[in-house]
Design an enzyme around this catalytic site. Sequence first.
Site: not given
Length: 268
Positions: A98, A124
Amino acid sequence: RREDRLKELVNELGDSSAYEVTDVKKKEDLDRLAQKSIDTFGGVDAIINNAGIMACPETRIGDGWESQVGVNHLGHFFLLKKLIPYFNDGARFVSLSSTAHIFSPIRWDDIHFTQNSYDKWIAYGQSKTASSLIAVHFNELMSDKNIHGYAVHPGGIFTPLQRHLQNEEMVALGWLKEDGSPSDLALQGFKTPSQGATTTLWAATSPMLKNIGGIYCENCNVAQLKSEFENPEASRYIGVADWAVSKEDAKKLWDYSEKTLEQWLRCL
């Protein structure tokens, strides 16, 4: 990820397809998935590690692991290791990263937030850096066997991945308007789920990537290093940080992950 939808897809695709509902944080589920894959297909032409969680409250799984690195990286790594002996010639491994990898490199001194306060976005980001690095080292290990690894940023997409975010937070991030509708930023830059799958499928199948691997891909292309952009602002949503494709860090993470899983398995 809904079983009813999985059944529909299997019916559409016919006897050449199968599914197994799997909780990535459970060893028995991963063992069952690996074995069913081998029994059903015999070998692996491509594996896409896609399932994940994002910005969730602090949770511990496995051997006290922080859940985002546990689910997004260690669970997938366990499955990958189980299947490596069954990779066919020319097979590919695609690991979903990501643009959020820019939030954090691997926090070598405190990967699981046992020494410092938990930050859901740092956690994350670290997990998505790990998702990239694992593809980099997989490629180092396997490329001489004509097997390659790719990290992929699919793009911003509205999916249940945002389940842990309140509307107010997504407004603050610039993803939604106050009324809950997509913001101008989202309308211009976000993708549909189908569009978001294109780079993943490109990495898994494109002949353009023959004999190329260990790279971070976005928008059906190889991403540029963020450090090479003349205008840093232009690289906010595109490009890859050096730390996410570092061969040194990739090997270090692979070795750490193997030791972590070995320790966990001894305790079961």
